[in-house]
Design a protein around this motif. Structure first.
Motif, mmCIF file in Angstrom:
data_model
loop_
_atom_site.group_PDB
_atom_site.id
_atom_site.type_symbol
_atom_site.label_atom_id
_atom_site.label_comp_id
_atom_site.label_asym_id
_atom_site.label_seq_id
_atom_site.Cartn_x
_atom_site.Cartn_y
_atom_site.Cartn_z
ATOM 1 N N LEU A 8 35.678 40.997 45.805
ATOM 2 C CA LEU A 8 35.673 41.493 44.916
ATOM 3 C C LEU A 8 37.013 41.384 43.996
ATOM 4 N N LEU A 9 38.086 41.362 44.554
ATOM 5 C CA LEU A 9 39.452 41.216 43.734
ATOM 6 C C LEU A 9 39.607 39.503 43.263
ATOM 7 N N ILE A 10 39.038 38.573 43.816
ATOM 8 C CA ILE A 10 39.007 37.383 43.391
ATOM 9 C C ILE A 10 38.175 37.229 42.009
ATOM 10 N N ILE A 11 36.922 37.985 42.150
ATOM 11 C CA ILE A 11 36.052 38.002 41.056
ATOM 12 C C ILE A 11 36.811 38.912 39.848
ATOM 13 N N GLY A 12 37.269 39.961 40.092
ATOM 14 C CA GLY A 12 38.034 40.789 39.224
ATOM 15 C C GLY A 12 39.096 39.967 38.687
ATOM 16 N N GLY A 13 40.158 39.183 39.412
ATOM 17 C CA GLY A 13 41.093 38.540 38.836
ATOM 18 C C GLY A 13 40.611 37.388 38.187
ATOM 19 N N ILE A 14 39.561 36.676 38.516
ATOM 20 C CA ILE A 14 39.014 35.573 37.702
ATOM 21 C C ILE A 14 38.610 36.018 36.126
ATOM 22 N N ASN A 15 37.813 37.329 36.385
ATOM 23 C CA ASN A 15 37.624 37.920 34.909
ATOM 24 C C ASN A 15 38.663 38.263 34.095
#
Length: 65
Positions: A8-15
């Motif tokens: 979830l943090l990776i998805i948020g960071g990419i966004n």
């Protein structure tokens, strides 16, 4: 659970990276204006994952390579 939080943090960071570099919000693009509630839920879940990840800093069971 840690892997889910990290995903979830990776998805948020990419966004956030896409927003910062290209002014492109991937989550809003996927769900569009009709599903703004779903987007807000995703943002809330990613935020909760970030709060949970703070506990990783104090986890004594981590290995240092």
């Amino acid at each position: 659970m840690k892997k889910l939080v990290l995903i979830l943090l990776i998805i948020g960071g990419i966004n956030w990276g896409l927003i910062g570099f290209f002014k492109y919000n991937l989550v809003d693009s996927i769900f569009g204006p009709d599903f703004f509630v779903v987007s807000r839920i995703i943002y809330a879940v990613v935020g909760l994952a970030a709060l949970w990840a703070i506990s990783f800093l104090f986890d004594n069971n981590t290995r240092e390579d």
